[in-house]
Design an enzyme around this catalytic site. Structure first.
Site, PDB file in Angstrom:
ATOM      1  N   ILE A  42       0.823  -1.209   0.000  1.00  0.00           N
ATOM      2  CA  ILE A  42       0.000   0.000   0.000  1.00  0.00           C
ATOM      3  C   ILE A  42       0.860   1.263   0.000  1.00  0.00           C
ATOM      4  O   ILE A  42       0.409   2.335  -0.383  1.00  0.00           O
ATOM      5  CB  ILE A  42      -0.948  -0.006   1.224  1.00  0.00           C
ATOM      6  N   LYS A  43       2.120   1.128   0.411  1.00  0.00           N
ATOM      7  CA  LYS A  43       2.992   2.302   0.546  1.00  0.00           C
ATOM      8  C   LYS A  43       3.348   2.935  -0.808  1.00  0.00           C
ATOM      9  O   LYS A  43       3.811   4.063  -0.855  1.00  0.00           O
ATOM     10  CB  LYS A  43       4.277   1.912   1.280  1.00  0.00           C
TER      11      LYS A  43
END
Length: 453
Positions: A42-43
């Protein structure tokens, strides 16, 4: 249709219903599978957003160096974007992070500096402090500071929140997220609560972190802080990206429960995820009594299991920490099935002739060698034969002159697979210290006996 570069593939990740691992949890449980981002986490979303905002403000200039303290996933997103946009990267991380994460960052051409975990954030050795020092020292550099850079939360307000709202057709009732920098939960939660203020936002914390107590009491309690194993969630300070007004409650999950749940997600749902997903599902199960059958719960699965092969997906690593108690034979259970006999040792100062006589009389082929009561090596029939063929006069020499490296030591939780792999031509046995501190020996015969018994 094609994309102009890999960054354009970030986002629009699937929402997948969980069917087995949460079967006793009321409601529809949906996982947001962030592993489909190109950097497998998700980063990627906030890494690109932070870079874009820094470019707009002039903080990041062409040919510049990005310097960041990262546990791996943010670094991956930054490194990927840096390649496309023409920047260099230097990352600091902690020795708690998995080797796979560090190797992945280096694969993208980044320099990685590993710093100690068990120091205060303000300690000059901490990964926060080292990255800040490098930013001051390296010309034309920029530190995103994912903890306090609000572009982190903004990325999720603009992307993750709207995606979940659309994918659930506005039916979401609960958002469950592991909290580290706070960007994912705060940005996503803010958007969803603007759409429907009744949506509950639950943050998953870990023991050793300050979030839960701070939310409940407003007190930042340093006594709450101690080292923990779970990666990607919890902190020993309060990042600006953690919006406590958006988060309705925090639930703490133990290292053991998070690690075992991570494995269970792969085994029961076929979804290969990282440690924070295990913590998130563990926390959700602990909170199940707060849910109703009509609820629609979205859990963020932050990153990919490939980053944890040496840890949560490694049975020996789990056993060493006492996390895994299963039916597989271990050194402890092999010893339990073995007749207790006194281990035969020889002092290093004994002569080679005495070693020959002991081997003959005891009908054994290898003997551990001690010095002042400590095992320092071993002597084998083959060692003696080679030495005497070369120099027959060695019979009267001390065995310390011809001994070889000691048998490998294992602990009581070491699996039969690991023990078998250590027994080979050079080592016909392993040594283990039992619960009373007595040294025991496990041979290939003992393993066969334990399996057949």
């Amino acid at each position: 249709m094609w994309y102009n570069n890999i960054l354009e593939t970030i986002g629009n990740t699937p929402l997948v219903k969980l069917n087995t691992i949460t079967k006793h949890v009321p409601g529809t449980i949906l996982a947001k599978i962030e592993t489909t981002n190109p950097g497998n986490s998700i980063k990627d979303r906030m890494a690109v957003k932070m870079i874009e905002e820094a470019e707009k403000s002039g903080k990041l200039k062409p040919g510049g160096t990005i310097i960041e303290g990262t546990s791996g996933n943010t670094g991956m997103g930054l490194a990927m974007a840096a390649i496309i946009k023409g920047y260099k990267c230097i990352f600091t991380t902690t020795d708690k992070q998995s080797k796979e994460k560090v190797d992945a960052l280096r694969a993208f051409g980044a320099d990685v500096i590993v710093c100690p975990t068990n120091v205060e954030p303000e300690d000059p050795r901490s990964y926060y402090s080292v990255s800040s020092r490098l930013e001051r020292e390296v010309p034309n550099s920029w530190k995103p500071n994912q903890y306090d850079n609000l572009a982190n939360s903004q990325a999720h307000y603009e992307q993750t929140g709207p995606e979940i709202w659309e994918q659930t057709e506005g039916k979401i009732t609960h958002l469950v997220v592991g909290v580290g920098t706070g960007g994912t939960i705060s940005g996503t939660g803010k958007y969803l609560k603007e759409k429907n203020p009744d949506i509950q936002v639950w943050g998953i914390d870990t023991y050793g972190s300050v979030f839960k107590k701070y939310k409940e009491t407003g007190i930042f309690d340093k006594d709450e802080i101690y080292p923990y194993i779970t990666e990607g969630i919890g902190e020993d300070f309060l990042p600006a990206n953690v919006n406590f007004d958006v988060i309705d409650l925090f639930e703490k999950v133990t290292d053991k429960d998070a690690a075992l749940m991570t494995r269970d997600i792969a085994r029961k749902e076929g979804i290969f995820v990282g440690n924070s997903a295990g913590a998130a599902i563990g926390g959700l199960i602990q909170l199940k009594d707060k849910l109703k059958p009509e609820d629609v719960v979205v859990v963020i699965f932050h990153d990919h299991g490939s980053r944890y092969m040496g840890k949560m997906y490694n049975e020996d690593w789990l056993r060493e920490r006492g996390f895994l108690q299963d039916e597989k034979l271990t050194a402890k259970s092999i010893l339990a099935k073995k007749e207790s006999t006194e281990i035969v040792t020889l002092d290093a100062q004994k002569s080679v002739l005495e070693a020959i006589n002991t081997i003959k009389s005891m009908n054994i082929s290898q003997i551990p060698v001690t010095q002042q009561g400590m095992i320092v090596g071993k002597i084998a029939e083959s060692d003696i034969l080679s030495a005497l063929l070369e120099n027959p006069g060695l019979k009267s020499a001390p065995i310390s002159e011809i001994m070889t490296a000691t048998f490998p030591f294992v602990d009581l939780n070491t699996s039969i697979d690991k023990i078998s792999s250590l027994i080979n031509k050079e080592n016909s046995a392993v040594l283990v210290e039992d619960e009373t501190g007595k040294i025991e020996i496990i041979t290939q015969y003992d393993i066969i006996n334990a399996i057949s018994g």
